[in-house]
Design a protein around this motif. Structure first.
Motif: not given
Length: 176
Positions: A66-78
């Motif tokens: 699956d191709v997913v969009v997620f909050r980047y674990p090291l910077d959840p604002s991205r």
């Protein structure tokens, strides 16, 4: 004069209902996302606009590929877009650029250029997924030592709607 006030009130009510519906759809059903960078080439390109399905993972867990969009674990604002490779409890490793899950090599037809990577075996924690970009030499992904909590997945990349020449479904190859 009363008819004019009634018509204005009706227009205002219609606009208010449309706004509430649009916000509800964006919050719970589908959201727009702009691809930032080249990490998913050749499947997705910098600047493409996607629709992200936010409903699928309310009924099922993410699946491999699956191709997913997620909050980047090291910077959840991205927000990032990557491909799910490893599922909770699986062991992922990379040898000479080839990805292995639980000791079995993955067929990855979407990868255009393999980097001669090595990544030691790691077991994906419960409630997380291991993600990789399709353009391995140019991707910040789980090889950097992080996995994605499933709760931080915004949704499944579903449809490219811009630019017009690229309109279509995001391919999701079926795995083993």
């Amino acid at each position: 004069m009363a008819a004019r006030g009634s018509a204005a009130r009706e227009v205002l009510q219609t606009l208010l209902v449309a706004l509430v519906l649009a916000l509800a759809i964006r919050a719970f059903v589908v959201e727009s996302f702009v691809v930032d960078g080249v990490s998913m080439e050749p499947v997705l390109h910098d600047g493409e606009r996607l629709l992200v399905d936010k409903l699928t993972y309310r009924w099922r867990a993410p699946r491999r590929f699956d191709v997913v969009v997620f909050r980047y674990p090291l910077d959840p604002s991205r927000d990032f877009v990557k491909r799910v490779i490893g599922l909770p409890g699986e062991t992922v490793e990379i040898r000479e650029g080839r990805v292995y899950v639980d000791g079995r090599p993955l067929a990855e037809p979407y990868v255009a250029e393999r980097a001669p990577d090595f990544y030691p075996p790691v077991t994906v924690p419960p409630g997380h997924v291991f993600v990789l970009g399709d353009n391995r030499p140019h991707s910040d992904d789980s090889r950097s030592g992080w996995t994605v909590p499933i709760r931080d997945i915004i949704g499944r990349a579903w449809f490219v709607y811009w630019p017009p020449a690229e309109i279509g479904l995001v391919p999701h190859p079926q795995g083993p």
